[in-house]
Design a protein around this motif. Structure first.
Motif, PDB file in Angstrom:
ATOM      1  N   ALA A 147       0.810  -1.225   0.000  1.00 10.66           N
ATOM      2  CA  ALA A 147       0.000   0.000   0.000  1.00 10.66           C
ATOM      3  C   ALA A 147       0.840   1.270   0.000  1.00 10.66           C
ATOM      4  O   ALA A 147       0.328   2.363  -0.209  1.00 10.66           O
ATOM      5  CB  ALA A 147      -0.921   0.003   1.212  1.00 10.66           C
ATOM      6  N   GLY A 148       2.147   1.122   0.219  1.00  9.03           N
ATOM      7  CA  GLY A 148       2.991   2.303   0.297  1.00  9.03           C
ATOM      8  C   GLY A 148       3.024   2.838   1.722  1.00  9.03           C
ATOM      9  O   GLY A 148       2.084   2.624   2.487  1.00  9.03           O
ATOM     10  N   HIS A 149       4.096   3.522   2.052  1.00 12.38           N
ATOM     11  CA  HIS A 149       4.239   4.061   3.399  1.00 12.38           C
ATOM     12  C   HIS A 149       3.303   5.255   3.599  1.00 12.38           C
ATOM     13  O   HIS A 149       3.221   6.125   2.754  1.00 12.38           O
ATOM     14  CB  HIS A 149       5.679   4.503   3.623  1.00 12.38           C
ATOM     15  CG  HIS A 149       5.936   5.064   4.972  1.00 12.38           C
ATOM     16  ND1 HIS A 149       5.744   4.334   6.125  1.00 12.38           N
ATOM     17  CD2 HIS A 149       6.341   6.273   5.369  1.00 12.38           C
ATOM     18  CE1 HIS A 149       6.042   5.088   7.167  1.00 12.38           C
ATOM     19  NE2 HIS A 149       6.411   6.270   6.742  1.00 12.38           N
ATOM     20  N   HIS A 150       2.618   5.264   4.723  1.00  8.69           N
ATOM     21  CA  HIS A 150       1.710   6.376   4.994  1.00  8.69           C
ATOM     22  C   HIS A 150       1.463   6.487   6.498  1.00  8.69           C
ATOM     23  O   HIS A 150       1.942   5.669   7.278  1.00  8.69           O
ATOM     24  CB  HIS A 150       0.392   6.148   4.259  1.00  8.69           C
ATOM     25  CG  HIS A 150      -0.294   4.889   4.674  1.00  8.69           C
ATOM     26  ND1 HIS A 150      -0.121   3.698   4.030  1.00  8.69           N
ATOM     27  CD2 HIS A 150      -1.122   4.625   5.710  1.00  8.69           C
ATOM     28  CE1 HIS A 150      -0.826   2.756   4.629  1.00  8.69           C
ATOM     29  NE2 HIS A 150      -1.433   3.290   5.663  1.00  8.69           N
ATOM     30  N   HIS A 151       0.679   7.494   6.867  1.00  5.45           N
ATOM     31  CA  HIS A 151       0.386   7.695   8.277  1.00  5.45           C
ATOM     32  C   HIS A 151      -1.122   7.757   8.473  1.00  5.45           C
ATOM     33  O   HIS A 151      -1.869   7.556   7.519  1.00  5.45           O
ATOM     34  CB  HIS A 151       1.090   8.961   8.757  1.00  5.45           C
ATOM     35  CG  HIS A 151       2.571   8.862   8.620  1.00  5.45           C
ATOM     36  ND1 HIS A 151       3.351   8.151   9.494  1.00  5.45           N
ATOM     37  CD2 HIS A 151       3.418   9.344   7.678  1.00  5.45           C
ATOM     38  CE1 HIS A 151       4.607   8.218   9.115  1.00  5.45           C
ATOM     39  NE2 HIS A 151       4.681   8.931   7.996  1.00  5.45           N
ATOM     40  N   HIS A 152      -1.548   8.026   9.705  1.00  5.19           N
ATOM     41  CA  HIS A 152      -2.986   7.969   9.986  1.00  5.19           C
ATOM     42  C   HIS A 152      -3.561   9.198  10.665  1.00  5.19           C
ATOM     43  O   HIS A 152      -2.943   9.776  11.546  1.00  5.19           O
ATOM     44  CB  HIS A 152      -3.291   6.751  10.865  1.00  5.19           C
ATOM     45  CG  HIS A 152      -3.102   5.459  10.142  1.00  5.19           C
ATOM     46  ND1 HIS A 152      -2.441   4.388  10.690  1.00  5.19           N
ATOM     47  CD2 HIS A 152      -3.480   5.073   8.906  1.00  5.19           C
ATOM     48  CE1 HIS A 152      -2.424   3.388   9.823  1.00  5.19           C
ATOM     49  NE2 HIS A 152      -3.037   3.774   8.734  1.00  5.19           N
ATOM     50  N   LEU A 153      -4.768   9.533  10.240  1.00  6.96           N
ATOM     51  CA  LEU A 153      -5.557  10.526  10.945  1.00  6.96           C
ATOM     52  C   LEU A 153      -6.610   9.730  11.704  1.00  6.96           C
ATOM     53  O   LEU A 153      -7.376   8.977  11.099  1.00  6.96           O
ATOM     54  CB  LEU A 153      -6.267  11.454   9.951  1.00  6.96           C
ATOM     55  CG  LEU A 153      -5.384  12.341   9.080  1.00  6.96           C
ATOM     56  CD1 LEU A 153      -6.254  13.152   8.122  1.00  6.96           C
ATOM     57  CD2 LEU A 153      -4.563  13.271   9.954  1.00  6.96           C
ATOM     58  N   VAL A 154      -6.629   9.858  13.011  1.00  3.96           N
ATOM     59  CA  VAL A 154      -7.595   9.115  13.822  1.00  3.96           C
ATOM     60  C   VAL A 154      -8.626  10.068  14.392  1.00  3.96           C
ATOM     61  O   VAL A 154      -8.277  10.992  15.129  1.00  3.96           O
ATOM     62  CB  VAL A 154      -6.888   8.377  14.977  1.00  3.96           C
ATOM     63  CG1 VAL A 154      -7.898   7.592  15.792  1.00  3.96           C
ATOM     64  CG2 VAL A 154      -5.808   7.465  14.439  1.00  3.96           C
ATOM     65  N   CYS A 155      -9.889   9.843  14.068  1.00  5.85           N
ATOM     66  CA  CYS A 155     -10.938  10.726  14.556  1.00  5.85           C
ATOM     67  C   CYS A 155     -11.394  10.313  15.945  1.00  5.85           C
ATOM     68  O   CYS A 155     -11.804   9.176  16.167  1.00  5.85           O
ATOM     69  CB  CYS A 155     -12.131  10.729  13.607  1.00  5.85           C
ATOM     70  SG  CYS A 155     -13.462  11.778  14.223  1.00  5.85           S
ATOM     71  N   GLN A 156     -11.329  11.273  16.869  1.00  6.15           N
ATOM     72  CA  GLN A 156     -11.739  10.983  18.245  1.00  6.15           C
ATOM     73  C   GLN A 156     -13.248  10.919  18.358  1.00  6.15           C
ATOM     74  O   GLN A 156     -13.790  10.411  19.325  1.00  6.15           O
ATOM     75  CB  GLN A 156     -11.209  12.075  19.185  1.00  6.15           C
ATOM     76  CG  GLN A 156      -9.700  12.131  19.224  1.00  6.15           C
ATOM     77  CD  GLN A 156      -9.189  13.266  20.086  1.00  6.15           C
ATOM     78  OE1 GLN A 156      -9.553  14.414  19.864  1.00  6.15           O
ATOM     79  NE2 GLN A 156      -8.356  12.962  21.060  1.00  6.15           N
ATOM     80  N   GLY A 157     -13.922  11.479  17.343  1.00  7.67           N
ATOM     81  CA  GLY A 157     -15.378  11.473  17.370  1.00  7.67           C
ATOM     82  C   GLY A 157     -15.948  10.122  16.986  1.00  7.67           C
ATOM     83  O   GLY A 157     -16.625   9.472  17.778  1.00  7.67           O
TER      84      GLY A 157
END
Lengths: 145, 145
Positions: B88-98
DNA sequence: TTCCTTGCAAACGATTTGCATTGGA
DNA sequence: TCCAATGCAAATCGTTTGCAAGGAA
């Protein structure tokens, strides 16, 4: 270390309208001593069973609500807690794939603020309102190498 | 998207000496379609129950062993999986607290390599052998804002 | 046939909750 | 006194596993 941190926790819990009882104090103390996040059962053991597991869970929930501790989700469905950033300072984690241990690390000032800007920038573009970030480095710790 | 990725998974599972059956193909396809990591039950639903939960778990275990997917531990003891970095390729994450949703993001090239150097540097000083890193940005997604 | 895979249900382990009791302000 | 906090046990929930049935080589 009964000092500033202890006071801050005391105050925060008072603001939240809950008591800072003996059991809760012991949990906070154990977390304060630790060099990284701890799970409910790790805390239970660390306190030699003086606080039953269910009470540890309830205490952690209270502390989390009050913003005193923060959860950290790790392998095998375990949730570990650590003192919140405003108490322990901003830091990141080294996670050992061998033994599962988590160790705190700090980034050099310059890089940290650069990273912050970057995060704000990239996230904003995705319509995301950033409230914090955490860098997790995985690998093998000294002992597991 | 039956293409390269599909081939690579096929090959990898063959190397691992396991079959690439219909159910496993569906799980991989669902993960490939997703814009972020998914849990076993999310996959189960996404596949309209065509693959029983226990089989999803077993499939994920097989895929993880073969290095096709990688686990990501999130709130409430949930483990979500995503295609491995080499797919998938190197990436990061946005995690929604909602809502708990996790979205993939990529950092600009320059910053990514800078971050890599930093990570190697800081971790090495702690006697840690780095195998990877992941930046998690927490906050509120567009919908939950 | 011979293994690998699958489905269902039972088993597990971490976490949560109901309820009666205790303890602090 | 009065309500928050506690302890124990039962209940949940995600995940794992035993076992018998199904399928591909």
């Amino acid at each position: 270390m009964v000092s500033i941190q202890e006071r801050q926790v005391e105050e925060r819990l008072a603001d939240a309208g809950v008591r800072y009882t003996g059991g809760r104090r012991r949990v906070v103390a154990a977390l304060g001593r630790s060099g990284g996040p701890m799970s409910a059962s790790e805390l239970h053991e660390s306190l030699r069973g003086s606080v039953p597991v269910s009470s540890v869970y309830r205490t952690l929930a209270v502390l989390e609500d009050a913003g005193v501790v923060e959860p950290h989700h790790s392998a095998k469905g375990l949730t570990r807690y650590e003192m919140a950033e405003w108490l322990a300072g901003h830091h990141h984690h080294l996670v050992c794939q061998g033994c599962g241990a988590v160790e705190d690390i700090e980034l050099p000032e310059g890089l940290e603020s650069q990273l912050e800007n970057l995060v704000r920038d990239v996230s904003g573009r995705a319509g995301f309102r950033v409230s914090g970030h955490s860098l997790e480095v995985v690998g093998l710790c000294r002992r597991c190498t």
